[in-house]
Design an enzyme around this catalytic site. Sequence first.
Site, PDB file in Angstrom:
ATOM      1  N   ASN A   1      18.487   2.665   7.245  1.00  0.00           N
ATOM      2  CA  ASN A   1      17.801   3.901   6.421  1.00  0.00           C
ATOM      3  C   ASN A   1      17.930   5.102   7.182  1.00  0.00           C
ATOM      4  O   ASN A   1      17.088   6.016   7.098  1.00  0.00           O
ATOM      5  CB  ASN A   1      16.104   3.229   6.694  1.00  0.00           C
ATOM      6  CG  ASN A   1      15.904   2.116   6.103  1.00  0.00           C
ATOM      7  OD1 ASN A   1      16.288   1.921   5.014  1.00  0.00           O
ATOM      8  ND2 ASN A   1      15.090   1.189   6.578  1.00  0.00           N
TER       9      ASN A   1
ATOM     10  N   HIS B   1      10.095   6.474   2.822  1.00  0.00           N
ATOM     11  CA  HIS B   1      11.577   6.602   2.294  1.00  0.00           C
ATOM     12  C   HIS B   1      11.581   7.874   1.976  1.00  0.00           C
ATOM     13  O   HIS B   1      12.662   8.340   1.159  1.00  0.00           O
ATOM     14  CB  HIS B   1      11.757   5.414   1.235  1.00  0.00           C
ATOM     15  CG  HIS B   1      12.050   4.139   2.302  1.00  0.00           C
ATOM     16  ND1 HIS B   1      12.891   4.012   3.036  1.00  0.00           N
ATOM     17  CD2 HIS B   1      10.922   3.258   2.419  1.00  0.00           C
ATOM     18  CE1 HIS B   1      12.761   2.795   3.614  1.00  0.00           C
ATOM     19  NE2 HIS B   1      11.466   2.392   3.193  1.00  0.00           N
TER      20      HIS B   1
ATOM     21  N   HIS C   1       4.553  -1.764   0.044  1.00  0.00           N
ATOM     22  CA  HIS C   1       5.203  -2.433   1.289  1.00  0.00           C
ATOM     23  C   HIS C   1       4.441  -3.544   1.999  1.00  0.00           C
ATOM     24  O   HIS C   1       3.286  -3.488   1.922  1.00  0.00           O
ATOM     25  CB  HIS C   1       5.803  -1.317   2.318  1.00  0.00           C
ATOM     26  CG  HIS C   1       6.404  -1.721   3.544  1.00  0.00           C
ATOM     27  ND1 HIS C   1       5.771  -2.047   4.832  1.00  0.00           N
ATOM     28  CD2 HIS C   1       7.787  -2.079   3.408  1.00  0.00           C
ATOM     29  CE1 HIS C   1       6.891  -2.281   5.455  1.00  0.00           C
ATOM     30  NE2 HIS C   1       8.081  -2.516   4.758  1.00  0.00           N
TER      31      HIS C   1
HETATM   32  N1  PLP Z   1       6.014   1.748   4.705  1.00  0.00           N
HETATM   33  C1  PLP Z   1       7.291   1.483   3.963  1.00  0.00           C
HETATM   34  C2  PLP Z   1       7.261   1.807   2.499  1.00  0.00           C
HETATM   35  C3  PLP Z   1       8.478   0.818   4.732  1.00  0.00           C
HETATM   36  O1  PLP Z   1       9.513   0.694   3.882  1.00  0.00           O
HETATM   37  C4  PLP Z   1       8.419   0.673   5.836  1.00  0.00           C
HETATM   38  C5  PLP Z   1       9.761   0.178   6.645  1.00  0.00           C
HETATM   39  O2  PLP Z   1      10.415  -0.552   6.359  1.00  0.00           O
HETATM   40  C6  PLP Z   1       7.133   0.594   6.643  1.00  0.00           C
HETATM   41  C7  PLP Z   1       6.227   1.299   6.099  1.00  0.00           C
HETATM   42  C8  PLP Z   1       7.298   0.469   8.162  1.00  0.00           C
HETATM   43  O3  PLP Z   1       7.753   1.654   8.973  1.00  0.00           O
HETATM   44  P1  PLP Z   1       8.464   1.232  10.287  1.00  0.00           P
HETATM   45  O4  PLP Z   1       9.639   0.761  10.128  1.00  0.00           O
HETATM   46  O5  PLP Z   1       8.396   2.723  10.915  1.00  0.00           O
HETATM   47  O6  PLP Z   1       7.388   0.497  10.881  1.00  0.00           O
END
Ligand code: PLP
Length: 394
Positions: free
Chosen positions: A50, A215, A139
Amino acid sequence: MTSDRFDGLFEHLLRDAQRHRLRRSMRVFEHVAPGRVVLDGREILNFCSNDYLGLSLHPSVLTRACAHVRRHGAGATASRLVCGTGPACAAIESRIARAKGTQAALLFSSGWQANAAILPALSRALGGDAQVYVDRLAHASLHQGCRAAGIRQIRFRHNDLDHLEALLRARAGRPGRRVIVTESVFSMDGDRCDVAALAGLAERYGAFLYLDEAHATGVLGPDGMGLSSLAGGRVDLAMGTFSKAMGSFGAYVAGSRALCDYLINACSGFVHTTALPPAVLGAIDAALDLVPGMRAEREALADKADALRGALRSMGLDTGDSDTQIVPVLVGDERRALALSGALEARGVLAAAIRPPTVPRGTSRLRIALSAAHTRADVETLTGALSDALEAVA
Ligand code: PLP
């Protein structure tokens, strides 16, 4: 030493996952350059990360992270409310609030932790009878937050605002405040929600609008700071991460002063955890300097994604409603997704197979994530390898 008395339970569940081809395991990747990894001693093209702007290895980000470590140490040493709030925390929070056009912002340890911890706190404020409307493809961390809060979600079809409105209308006479939870860019589909239309709906039904910008942050919107501004101040809470396009780690929440002050008091995932370490704060600070000026990179990224989608579609592949740097190749069956991913890897290209429960059953896919660091030639290598992989797997 620990005991293995309960391993039979775990092994039973693992065998079950294996039987359904859903068992997961980890491998070691060395990130040698943006868009490239070394796996099992071989350098290959990476379309899984990412790191959309290639900032994880940007010299200014690395230099600032090192400078912060030398100046402030390796760890924050305490939670924010004890003595973990250093000058960098406050400065970054002000920068985020300015960039998002909100009264305030707060740093969180990670995006997952922010979502999982904020929703329970929010639910306490809004009342146990709150109606919480969640996009079906939101998510896992958002679902986790709802579960932790004991919320019974009202799920609307993905990005289907007519369905959302029908659900809101059907419950219009019932007691309880309303909350709408969604993402501006969907992590596994690469499509966007219509932020302005959602904000209009939220306003009409008096709903609190919670927008996950994980994202979009760094990639979309004015100065690359996400899409919440499209709602003209009508998003109640925008969260985003520093772990994706911003190249390092951690998350933010932007909203009103009262909301942030409430979270400082009531959100366990903010209160009862150690503050982000100086290295991460340095990296975030440098990324915030760089991102507004990376318009050309953002445009090139969008052009590459358009070209990739065009090439994939001309191969007869289904990229869903993707219109961002995340381009899924929908294949349906998890075995086929795994086989394609394996065949691509054999050809020097890494593209992860995403299977349930990350995506709904029957929608397994390759998730291709482009980076500003990928060249046109890299994208052509990907499509060439995919064409060969499709033949090999057929
Ligand atoms: N929210 C979304 C839409 C995500 O895709 C992700 C990670 O994949 C997260 C939250 C979590 O973020 P982090 O990787 O910083 O814990």
